[in-house]
Design a protein around this motif. Structure first.
Motif, mmCIF file in Angstrom:
data_model
loop_
_atom_site.group_PDB
_atom_site.id
_atom_site.type_symbol
_atom_site.label_atom_id
_atom_site.label_comp_id
_atom_site.label_asym_id
_atom_site.label_seq_id
_atom_site.Cartn_x
_atom_site.Cartn_y
_atom_site.Cartn_z
ATOM 1 N N ILE A 20 0.849 -1.192 0.000
ATOM 2 C CA ILE A 20 0.000 0.000 0.000
ATOM 3 C C ILE A 20 0.886 1.244 0.000
ATOM 4 O O ILE A 20 1.984 1.235 0.575
ATOM 5 C CB ILE A 20 -0.948 -0.004 1.221
ATOM 6 C CG1 ILE A 20 -2.047 1.048 1.058
ATOM 7 C CG2 ILE A 20 -0.186 0.195 2.528
ATOM 8 C CD1 ILE A 20 -3.189 0.893 2.065
ATOM 9 N N PRO A 32 -3.215 7.236 -3.492
ATOM 10 C CA PRO A 32 -3.134 6.850 -2.078
ATOM 11 C C PRO A 32 -4.248 5.889 -1.674
ATOM 12 O O PRO A 32 -5.277 5.781 -2.339
ATOM 13 C CB PRO A 32 -3.288 8.186 -1.353
ATOM 14 C CG PRO A 32 -4.160 8.989 -2.268
ATOM 15 C CD PRO A 32 -3.746 8.594 -3.662
ATOM 16 N N ASN A 33 -4.017 5.186 -0.567
ATOM 17 C CA ASN A 33 -5.051 4.404 0.117
ATOM 18 C C ASN A 33 -5.591 3.215 -0.664
ATOM 19 O O ASN A 33 -6.678 2.718 -0.365
ATOM 20 C CB ASN A 33 -6.236 5.308 0.508
ATOM 21 C CG ASN A 33 -5.814 6.485 1.347
ATOM 22 O OD1 ASN A 33 -4.983 6.353 2.236
ATOM 23 N ND2 ASN A 33 -6.357 7.655 1.042
ATOM 24 N N THR A 65 1.339 -4.714 3.696
ATOM 25 C CA THR A 65 0.080 -4.545 4.406
ATOM 26 C C THR A 65 -0.642 -5.876 4.531
ATOM 27 O O THR A 65 -0.439 -6.785 3.710
ATOM 28 C CB THR A 65 -0.831 -3.532 3.683
ATOM 29 O OG1 THR A 65 -2.059 -3.387 4.414
ATOM 30 C CG2 THR A 65 -1.156 -3.992 2.267
ATOM 31 N N TRP A 76 -3.938 -5.753 4.590
ATOM 32 C CA TRP A 76 -5.206 -5.503 3.914
ATOM 33 C C TRP A 76 -5.335 -6.450 2.718
ATOM 34 O O TRP A 76 -4.343 -6.801 2.068
ATOM 35 C CB TRP A 76 -5.280 -4.075 3.404
ATOM 36 C CG TRP A 76 -5.428 -3.028 4.458
ATOM 37 C CD1 TRP A 76 -4.451 -2.228 4.949
ATOM 38 C CD2 TRP A 76 -6.628 -2.652 5.136
ATOM 39 N NE1 TRP A 76 -4.952 -1.366 5.898
ATOM 40 C CE2 TRP A 76 -6.291 -1.611 6.046
ATOM 41 C CE3 TRP A 76 -7.952 -3.088 5.077
ATOM 42 C CZ2 TRP A 76 -7.234 -1.002 6.861
ATOM 43 C CZ3 TRP A 76 -8.896 -2.490 5.899
ATOM 44 C CH2 TRP A 76 -8.532 -1.458 6.772
ATOM 45 N N PRO A 134 -10.094 7.834 3.060
ATOM 46 C CA PRO A 134 -9.287 6.881 3.808
ATOM 47 C C PRO A 134 -9.867 5.474 3.757
ATOM 48 O O PRO A 134 -11.070 5.287 3.601
ATOM 49 C CB PRO A 134 -9.329 7.429 5.230
ATOM 50 C CG PRO A 134 -10.611 8.180 5.299
ATOM 51 C CD PRO A 134 -10.809 8.770 3.925
ATOM 52 N N ARG A 135 -8.990 4.452 3.881
ATOM 53 C CA ARG A 135 -9.457 3.087 3.952
ATOM 54 C C ARG A 135 -10.178 2.878 5.276
ATOM 55 O O ARG A 135 -9.853 3.477 6.286
ATOM 56 C CB ARG A 135 -8.284 2.115 3.857
ATOM 57 C CG ARG A 135 -7.586 2.143 2.519
ATOM 58 C CD ARG A 135 -6.492 1.099 2.481
ATOM 59 N NE ARG A 135 -7.082 -0.239 2.589
ATOM 60 C CZ ARG A 135 -7.516 -0.935 1.567
ATOM 61 N NH1 ARG A 135 -7.460 -0.437 0.354
ATOM 62 N NH2 ARG A 135 -8.015 -2.149 1.733
ATOM 63 N N LYS A 136 -11.191 2.030 5.280
ATOM 64 C CA LYS A 136 -11.958 1.734 6.488
ATOM 65 C C LYS A 136 -11.904 0.240 6.770
ATOM 66 O O LYS A 136 -11.723 -0.547 5.871
ATOM 67 C CB LYS A 136 -13.397 2.208 6.339
ATOM 68 C CG LYS A 136 -13.524 3.721 6.148
ATOM 69 C CD LYS A 136 -14.970 4.126 6.020
ATOM 70 C CE LYS A 136 -15.101 5.636 5.857
ATOM 71 N NZ LYS A 136 -16.523 6.051 5.718
#
Length: 226
Positions: free
Chosen positions: A33, A80-81, A205, A207, A224-226
């Motif tokens: 990421i 990003p993100n 990451t 994720w 933003p990522r959640k």
């Protein structure tokens, strides 16, 4: 030791030499990421044509992101993100970007080949170009051509940096621990007097890769990522 001596004896008897040790390739596979530092560009020295092209940029009508299209592979790395999943195989490297759901499988080739095999065009993403790759020590090198007229970058202070069909990029991916650095050299004599180098850091990451599911109404929104 006895086994090594026996192998060398057999090779010598057959009139050959010991087999070469296969080059160890860097382990880049996994999920990454954007993070671990800021994006950096070297100063760009525009030609007259490049200056005119940059000045003409209007994000409301020129940014392909609004149509769910990545303007360039550099732009895809900059977002990003979102994740990138890298998978290394014996004859190719696969890049699955969450951003715009880009999926590229780039063939590994002999770097000295005059007409190397290149990746297939990415549907609806002409700015990505076509690439070949090879390993150079601890670095994965990705050479990209076939880039159409358009924009190298469309975000932040780099928005409107142009690219022409003469653009050729060389991306170098190096890993140090949990950091992956992507260094992309842009050679485009139509719009730049000297190469422009972008350095983009990523971190490992846990994720998981998720669908981006871009719609034109939401294409320019980054949260933003959640």
């Amino acid at each position: 030791m006895r086994r090594l001596v026996s192998v060398l004896f057999v090779v010598a008897t057959l009139g050959g030499s010991p087999p070469a040790t296969a080059q160890a390739i860097p382990d880049l596979s996994g999920n990454w990421i954007r993070g671990g530092g800021a994006i950096a560009f070297t100063d760009w020295q525009l030609t007259d044509a490049g200056a005119r092209k940059l000045k003409s940029y209007d994000f409301m009508k020129d940014d392909p992101d609004y149509g769910c299209i990545a303007s360039s592979w550099t732009r895809a790395w900059m977002n990003p993100n979102v994740l990138v999943r890298i998978t290394q195989d014996a004859d190719s490297v696969r890049f699955q970007h969450e951003f715009m759901d880009i999926d590229r499988r780039i063939p590994l080739v002999d770097r000295a080949a005059k007409n190397p095999k290149r990746s297939a065009p990415v549907p609806r993403m002409p700015g990505i170009g076509r690439s070949s790759a090879w390993y150079d020590g601890d670095t994965l090198v990705v050479d990209t051509v076939g880039i159409p007229e358009g924009w190298m970058a469309t975000m932040e202070k780099w928005a409107g940096l142009p690219q022409s069909p003469k653009m050729r990029t060389t991306a170098r991916l190096r890993r140090s621990g949990n950091t992956l650095t992507i260094e992309i050299t842009h050679d485009d004599p139509t719009y730049y007097r000297t190469p422009v180098v972008a350095t983009i850091p990523y971190t490992r990451t846990n994720w998981e890769l998720m669908p981006y599911d871009c719609t034109p109404e939401e294409a320019a929104v980054v949260g933003p990522r959640k």
